[in-house]
Write a protein that holds these residues in place. Structure first.
Motif, PDB file in Angstrom:
ATOM      1  N   PRO A  63      -5.876  -3.680   2.855  1.00  0.00           N
ATOM      2  CA  PRO A  63      -7.030  -3.983   3.500  1.00  0.00           C
ATOM      3  C   PRO A  63      -6.667  -3.866   4.981  1.00  0.00           C
ATOM      4  CG  PRO A  63      -4.789  -6.247   3.804  1.00  0.00           C
ATOM      5  CD  PRO A  63      -4.900  -5.206   2.227  1.00  0.00           C
ATOM      6  N   GLN A  64      -5.987  -2.955   5.014  1.00  0.00           N
ATOM      7  CA  GLN A  64      -5.615  -2.047   6.375  1.00  0.00           C
ATOM      8  C   GLN A  64      -6.019  -0.933   6.527  1.00  0.00           C
ATOM      9  OE1 GLN A  64      -2.164  -3.018   8.654  1.00  0.00           O
ATOM     10  NE2 GLN A  64      -1.314  -0.640   7.897  1.00  0.00           N
ATOM     11  N   CYS A  65      -6.261  -0.015   5.421  1.00  0.00           N
ATOM     12  CA  CYS A  65      -6.570   1.489   5.712  1.00  0.00           C
ATOM     13  C   CYS A  65      -8.070   1.666   4.324  1.00  0.00           C
ATOM     14  CB  CYS A  65      -5.705   2.556   5.323  1.00  0.00           C
ATOM     15  SG  CYS A  65      -4.654   2.273   3.932  1.00  0.00           S
ATOM     16  N   THR A  66      -8.201   0.360   3.921  1.00  0.00           N
ATOM     17  CA  THR A  66      -8.750   0.622   2.466  1.00  0.00           C
ATOM     18  C   THR A  66      -8.338   2.030   1.541  1.00  0.00           C
ATOM     19  OG1 THR A  66     -10.144   2.231   3.296  1.00  0.00           O
ATOM     20  CG2 THR A  66     -10.400  -0.016   3.879  1.00  0.00           C
ATOM     21  N   ASP A  67      -7.474   1.895   1.041  1.00  0.00           N
ATOM     22  CA  ASP A  67      -6.422   2.397   0.493  1.00  0.00           C
ATOM     23  C   ASP A  67      -6.946   2.336  -1.322  1.00  0.00           C
ATOM     24  OD1 ASP A  67      -6.167   5.391   0.470  1.00  0.00           O
ATOM     25  OD2 ASP A  67      -5.081   4.517  -1.440  1.00  0.00           O
ATOM     26  N   ASP A  68      -6.717   2.685  -2.426  1.00  0.00           N
ATOM     27  CA  ASP A  68      -6.471   1.595  -3.433  1.00  0.00           C
ATOM     28  C   ASP A  68      -5.983   2.359  -4.190  1.00  0.00           C
ATOM     29  OD1 ASP A  68      -7.629   4.644  -4.194  1.00  0.00           O
ATOM     30  OD2 ASP A  68      -9.428   3.615  -5.734  1.00  0.00           O
ATOM     31  N   ILE A  79      -2.441   1.154  -4.042  1.00  0.00           N
ATOM     32  CA  ILE A  79      -1.846  -0.393  -3.486  1.00  0.00           C
ATOM     33  C   ILE A  79      -0.536  -0.956  -5.107  1.00  0.00           C
ATOM     34  CG2 ILE A  79      -2.808  -0.970  -2.344  1.00  0.00           C
ATOM     35  CD1 ILE A  79      -4.295  -3.166  -4.587  1.00  0.00           C
ATOM     36  N   THR A  80       0.477  -1.092  -4.823  1.00  0.00           N
ATOM     37  CA  THR A  80       1.740  -1.223  -5.951  1.00  0.00           C
ATOM     38  C   THR A  80       1.786  -2.528  -5.459  1.00  0.00           C
ATOM     39  OG1 THR A  80       1.848   0.755  -5.624  1.00  0.00           O
ATOM     40  CG2 THR A  80       3.330  -0.922  -7.116  1.00  0.00           C
ATOM     41  N   GLN A  81       1.748  -3.711  -7.487  1.00  0.00           N
ATOM     42  CA  GLN A  81       2.178  -4.857  -6.912  1.00  0.00           C
ATOM     43  C   GLN A  81       4.053  -4.518  -6.605  1.00  0.00           C
ATOM     44  OE1 GLN A  81       0.557  -6.806 -10.557  1.00  0.00           O
ATOM     45  NE2 GLN A  81       0.736  -8.799  -9.777  1.00  0.00           N
ATOM     46  N   ARG A  82       3.804  -6.038  -6.019  1.00  0.00           N
ATOM     47  CA  ARG A  82       5.159  -6.395  -5.614  1.00  0.00           C
ATOM     48  C   ARG A  82       5.759  -7.645  -6.230  1.00  0.00           C
ATOM     49  NH1 ARG A  82       4.931  -8.446  -0.065  1.00  0.00           N
ATOM     50  NH2 ARG A  82       7.394  -7.603  -0.282  1.00  0.00           N
ATOM     51  N   PHE A  83       7.082  -7.511  -6.871  1.00  0.00           N
ATOM     52  CA  PHE A  83       7.802  -8.786  -7.943  1.00  0.00           C
ATOM     53  C   PHE A  83       8.103  -9.932  -6.851  1.00  0.00           C
ATOM     54  CE2 PHE A  83       5.535  -6.194 -10.988  1.00  0.00           C
ATOM     55  CZ  PHE A  83       4.169  -6.900 -11.449  1.00  0.00           C
ATOM     56  N   THR A  84       7.934 -10.147  -5.547  1.00  0.00           N
ATOM     57  CA  THR A  84       9.694 -10.902  -4.644  1.00  0.00           C
ATOM     58  C   THR A  84       9.350 -12.096  -5.653  1.00  0.00           C
ATOM     59  OG1 THR A  84       7.181 -12.224  -4.008  1.00  0.00           O
ATOM     60  CG2 THR A  84       8.122 -10.073  -3.235  1.00  0.00           C
ATOM     61  N   CYS A  99      -0.341   3.467   3.400  1.00  0.00           N
ATOM     62  CA  CYS A  99       0.250   3.440   4.354  1.00  0.00           C
ATOM     63  C   CYS A  99       0.913   2.463   5.062  1.00  0.00           C
ATOM     64  CB  CYS A  99      -0.920   2.681   5.630  1.00  0.00           C
ATOM     65  SG  CYS A  99      -1.003   1.054   4.877  1.00  0.00           S
ATOM     66  N   GLY A 100       1.830   2.441   3.449  1.00  0.00           N
ATOM     67  CA  GLY A 100       2.760   1.060   3.557  1.00  0.00           C
ATOM     68  C   GLY A 100       2.840  -1.130   3.813  1.00  0.00           C
ATOM     69  N   HIS A 101       1.344  -1.214   4.489  1.00  0.00           N
ATOM     70  CA  HIS A 101       1.172  -2.584   4.494  1.00  0.00           C
ATOM     71  C   HIS A 101       1.486  -3.145   3.404  1.00  0.00           C
ATOM     72  CE1 HIS A 101      -0.583  -5.285   6.476  1.00  0.00           C
ATOM     73  NE2 HIS A 101      -2.204  -5.673   5.585  1.00  0.00           N
ATOM     74  N   LYS A 102       2.218  -4.807   3.852  1.00  0.00           N
ATOM     75  CA  LYS A 102       1.828  -5.763   2.413  1.00  0.00           C
ATOM     76  C   LYS A 102       1.197  -6.243   3.219  1.00  0.00           C
ATOM     77  CE  LYS A 102       6.958  -4.121   2.452  1.00  0.00           C
ATOM     78  NZ  LYS A 102       7.956  -5.140   3.267  1.00  0.00           N
ATOM     79  N   PHE A 103       0.959  -7.225   1.384  1.00  0.00           N
ATOM     80  CA  PHE A 103      -0.110  -8.225   1.723  1.00  0.00           C
ATOM     81  C   PHE A 103      -0.631  -9.036   0.478  1.00  0.00           C
ATOM     82  CE2 PHE A 103      -3.385  -5.698  -0.649  1.00  0.00           C
ATOM     83  CZ  PHE A 103      -3.197  -4.053  -0.516  1.00  0.00           C
ATOM     84  N   SER A 104      -0.911  -9.848   0.301  1.00  0.00           N
ATOM     85  CA  SER A 104      -0.978 -11.280  -0.601  1.00  0.00           C
ATOM     86  C   SER A 104      -2.101 -11.083  -1.080  1.00  0.00           C
ATOM     87  CB  SER A 104      -0.075 -12.661  -0.049  1.00  0.00           C
ATOM     88  OG  SER A 104       1.125 -11.936   0.157  1.00  0.00           O
ATOM     89  N   ILE A 105      -2.718 -11.238  -2.056  1.00  0.00           N
ATOM     90  CA  ILE A 105      -4.404 -11.723  -2.732  1.00  0.00           C
ATOM     91  C   ILE A 105      -4.299 -12.756  -3.627  1.00  0.00           C
ATOM     92  CG2 ILE A 105      -6.388 -10.451  -3.422  1.00  0.00           C
ATOM     93  CD1 ILE A 105      -5.696  -7.779  -2.316  1.00  0.00           C
ATOM     94  N   PHE A 106      -5.409 -13.978  -3.322  1.00  0.00           N
ATOM     95  CA  PHE A 106      -5.729 -14.803  -4.064  1.00  0.00           C
ATOM     96  C   PHE A 106      -6.807 -13.596  -5.339  1.00  0.00           C
ATOM     97  CE2 PHE A 106      -4.273 -17.614  -0.542  1.00  0.00           C
ATOM     98  CZ  PHE A 106      -3.534 -18.244  -1.628  1.00  0.00           C
ATOM     99  N   CYS A 107      -6.300 -13.324  -6.283  1.00  0.00           N
ATOM    100  CA  CYS A 107      -7.158 -13.282  -7.302  1.00  0.00           C
ATOM    101  C   CYS A 107      -7.256 -13.386  -8.170  1.00  0.00           C
ATOM    102  CB  CYS A 107      -7.679 -11.985  -7.208  1.00  0.00           C
ATOM    103  SG  CYS A 107      -6.071 -11.019  -7.227  1.00  0.00           S
ATOM    104  N   SER A 108      -8.112 -13.008  -9.278  1.00  0.00           N
ATOM    105  CA  SER A 108      -8.223 -13.389 -10.670  1.00  0.00           C
ATOM    106  C   SER A 108      -7.182 -12.025 -11.249  1.00  0.00           C
ATOM    107  CB  SER A 108     -10.062 -13.682 -11.740  1.00  0.00           C
ATOM    108  OG  SER A 108     -10.738 -12.870 -11.530  1.00  0.00           O
ATOM    109  N   VAL A 109      -7.194 -12.487 -13.283  1.00  0.00           N
ATOM    110  CA  VAL A 109      -6.139 -11.029 -12.936  1.00  0.00           C
ATOM    111  C   VAL A 109      -6.984 -10.089 -13.401  1.00  0.00           C
ATOM    112  CG1 VAL A 109      -5.406 -10.258 -15.256  1.00  0.00           C
ATOM    113  CG2 VAL A 109      -5.160 -12.658 -14.545  1.00  0.00           C
ATOM    114  N   CYS A 130       0.299  -1.709   0.161  1.00  0.00           N
ATOM    115  CA  CYS A 130      -0.269  -0.394   0.195  1.00  0.00           C
ATOM    116  C   CYS A 130       0.417   1.341   0.056  1.00  0.00           C
ATOM    117  CB  CYS A 130      -1.189  -0.592   1.343  1.00  0.00           C
ATOM    118  SG  CYS A 130      -2.094   1.676   1.649  1.00  0.00           S
ATOM    119  N   GLU A 131       0.298   2.336  -1.238  1.00  0.00           N
ATOM    120  CA  GLU A 131       1.797   3.322  -1.418  1.00  0.00           C
ATOM    121  C   GLU A 131       1.222   4.515  -0.338  1.00  0.00           C
ATOM    122  OE1 GLU A 131       3.848   3.763  -2.988  1.00  0.00           O
ATOM    123  OE2 GLU A 131       3.114   1.952  -4.203  1.00  0.00           O
TER     124      GLU A 131
END
Ligand SMILES: [Zn+2]
Length: 66
Positions: free
Chosen positions: A30-35, A37-42, A11-21, A8-9
Motif C-alpha cells: 500500500p505504500q509503494c504499490t510494488d507487488d 511482498i512476502t507473507q509474514r508469520f507472526t 521498501c520494507g513496509h509491514k502491513f496486514s490485509i484482510f482478504c480471501s486466500v 514489502c521486499e
C-alpha cells in the motif's frame, strides 16, 4: 476472513490485509504499490522451526508448541 501480514521486499513496509486466500497472492504494497511482498508469520512459527532451530521431533505442524 483471515488477516495476512506482509512485508514489502522493496521498501520494507509491514502491513496486514484482510482478504480471501484466493486473492492473497494478488496483493500489493500500500505504500509503494510494488507487488514484491512476502507473507509474514507472526503468530505461527515457521514449519518445524522454533527459535531458529529445527524441532527435535521433526513432526511439527504450524502452531506446534514443542
Ligand atoms: Zn513497498
Amino acid at each position: 476472513m483471515p488477516t495476512y501480514d506482509f512485508i514489502c521486499e522493496k521498501c520494507g513496509h509491514k502491513f496486514s490485509i484482510f482478504c480471501s486466500v484466493s486473492s492473497r497472492d494478488k496483493q500489493i504494497c500500500p505504500q509503494c504499490t510494488d507487488d514484491n511482498i512476502t507473507q509474514r508469520f507472526t503468530t505461527v512459527n515457521a514449519y518445524g522451526v522454533k527459535g531458529g532451530k529445527a524441532c527435535s521431533s521433526g513432526k511439527c505442524s504450524p502452531g506446534c508448541k514443542c
